[in-house]
Scaffold this active site. Structure first.
Site, PDB file in Angstrom:
ATOM      1  N   ARG A  32       0.820  -1.222   0.000  1.00  0.00           N
ATOM      2  CA  ARG A  32       0.000   0.000   0.000  1.00  0.00           C
ATOM      3  C   ARG A  32       0.852   1.269   0.000  1.00  0.00           C
ATOM      4  O   ARG A  32       0.450   2.287  -0.565  1.00  0.00           O
ATOM      5  CB  ARG A  32      -0.940  -0.020   1.226  1.00  0.00           C
ATOM      6  CG  ARG A  32      -1.989   1.097   1.224  1.00  0.00           C
ATOM      7  CD  ARG A  32      -2.948   0.928   2.385  1.00  0.00           C
ATOM      8  NE  ARG A  32      -4.086   1.829   2.332  1.00  0.00           N
ATOM      9  CZ  ARG A  32      -4.315   2.798   3.218  1.00  0.00           C
ATOM     10  NH1 ARG A  32      -3.488   2.992   4.225  1.00  0.00           N
ATOM     11  NH2 ARG A  32      -5.377   3.562   3.095  1.00  0.00           N
ATOM     12  N   ILE A  47      -7.415   7.667  -0.853  1.00  0.00           N
ATOM     13  CA  ILE A  47      -7.345   6.208  -0.923  1.00  0.00           C
ATOM     14  C   ILE A  47      -8.275   5.714   0.195  1.00  0.00           C
ATOM     15  O   ILE A  47      -8.337   6.316   1.264  1.00  0.00           O
ATOM     16  CB  ILE A  47      -5.890   5.728  -0.705  1.00  0.00           C
ATOM     17  CG1 ILE A  47      -5.729   4.227  -0.942  1.00  0.00           C
ATOM     18  CG2 ILE A  47      -5.374   6.087   0.684  1.00  0.00           C
ATOM     19  CD1 ILE A  47      -4.243   3.770  -0.960  1.00  0.00           C
ATOM     20  N   SER A  48      -9.042   4.645  -0.060  1.00  0.00           N
ATOM     21  CA  SER A  48      -9.973   4.153   0.969  1.00  0.00           C
ATOM     22  C   SER A  48      -9.214   3.544   2.154  1.00  0.00           C
ATOM     23  O   SER A  48      -8.073   3.104   2.020  1.00  0.00           O
ATOM     24  CB  SER A  48     -10.888   3.076   0.394  1.00  0.00           C
ATOM     25  OG  SER A  48     -11.652   3.591  -0.674  1.00  0.00           O
ATOM     26  N   HIS A  49      -9.875   3.513   3.346  1.00  0.00           N
ATOM     27  CA  HIS A  49      -9.317   2.807   4.504  1.00  0.00           C
ATOM     28  C   HIS A  49      -9.082   1.341   4.124  1.00  0.00           C
ATOM     29  O   HIS A  49      -9.931   0.743   3.456  1.00  0.00           O
ATOM     30  CB  HIS A  49     -10.330   2.759   5.651  1.00  0.00           C
ATOM     31  CG  HIS A  49     -10.556   4.065   6.325  1.00  0.00           C
ATOM     32  ND1 HIS A  49     -11.187   5.113   5.729  1.00  0.00           N
ATOM     33  CD2 HIS A  49     -10.241   4.468   7.574  1.00  0.00           C
ATOM     34  CE1 HIS A  49     -11.241   6.121   6.586  1.00  0.00           C
ATOM     35  NE2 HIS A  49     -10.674   5.759   7.703  1.00  0.00           N
ATOM     36  N   PRO A  50      -7.999   0.729   4.603  1.00  0.00           N
ATOM     37  CA  PRO A  50      -7.786  -0.702   4.344  1.00  0.00           C
ATOM     38  C   PRO A  50      -8.982  -1.555   4.796  1.00  0.00           C
ATOM     39  O   PRO A  50      -9.340  -2.520   4.118  1.00  0.00           O
ATOM     40  CB  PRO A  50      -6.542  -1.030   5.170  1.00  0.00           C
ATOM     41  CG  PRO A  50      -5.819   0.268   5.304  1.00  0.00           C
ATOM     42  CD  PRO A  50      -6.854   1.340   5.317  1.00  0.00           C
TER      43      PRO A  50
END
Ligand code: SAH
Length: 215
Positions: free
Chosen positions: A39, A65-68
């Site tokens: 990431r 970027i989205s949260h994992p």
């Protein structure tokens, strides 16, 4: 292995995976993939040391970027099998795209921000991720030329469920989409036959908005 993916990064990834597992992500395939995808290489280098925290970060063009956790949650709902044709709306950094590639899907991904589209199109092959097609265009319309899809994932908050996306699902196909204003509710639609869809609800998430296209 990539030169700039060190044992330190791998260690941080293992911790992230165990954190996601504690938060309720149990899909082994998805956890393995989160453990693999670097990431930190999808973010500006200034965020490198934070890349494996369960946080969203700016990726330019006012996007994030989205949260994992969100990536893992949506990916698990898709139930990807190798060879599945998957459409992603909102390529952004390409991280979710890479996760889908690692799940061995044939990935098509649409982005409406030209800068992000250009940057991510260059980045993904450098990291050995080869989606079938990256498209600069309007996600509301889906990708009729490649339909039907085994699954469709929308990674921006939609004000409503776009009809074209429903129409482009196979019978048995799955659409995972956050709907509403801040916060959104995550929905899973499964196509039962030409006209019938089941709908399940999965709680609150926060996304940048799915915008009407400029082109
Ligand atoms: N999957 C991305 C999430 C990025 S945020 C990642 O992992 O980084 C959502 C993305 O959706 C943004 O890049 C935004 O530009 C894009 N987007 C917003 N509206 C869109 C639309 N109508 N069609 C395609 N992409 C859109």
């Amino acid at each position: 292995m990539l030169q700039n993916d060190t044992t330190k990064h791998q260690g941080m990834r293992r911790k992230l995976v165990s954190e996601l597992n504690k938060k309720g992500i149990t899909d082994e395939k998805v956890l393995n993939v989160i453990n693999k995808v670097p990431r930190h290489l999808f973010l500006d280098s200034s965020f490198e040391s934070h890349a494996y925290q369960n946080k969203a970060f700016p990726i330019g063009a006012e996007q994030t970027i989205s949260h994992p956790y969100t990536v893992a949650f949506q990916s698990a709902l898709l139930k990807v099998s190798p060879g599945h044709k998957v459409l992603e709306i909102g390529t952004g950094s390409g991280y979710q795209t890479a996760v889908l590639c690692e799940l061995k899907a044939q990935v098509y991904s649409i982005e409406r921000q030209h800068e992000l589209f250009k940057t991510t199109k260059k980045l993904l092959p450098k990291l050995n991720y080869n989606p079938k097609q990256l498209i600069f265009g309007d996600g509301y319309k889906g990708l009729a030329a490649q339909a039907p899809f085994d699954s469709i994932i929308v990674t921006a908050g939609a004000p409503y469920v776009p009809k074209d996306l429903m129409a482009q699902l196979k019978i048995g196909g799955r659409l995972v989409i956050p709907v509403g204003a801040d916060p959104q509710i995550m929905y899973l639609y499964v196509r039962k036959d030409a006209k019938t869809f089941t709908k399940e609800e999965f709680g609150e998430f926060r996304f940048v908005p799915l915008l009407e296209s400029k082109n």
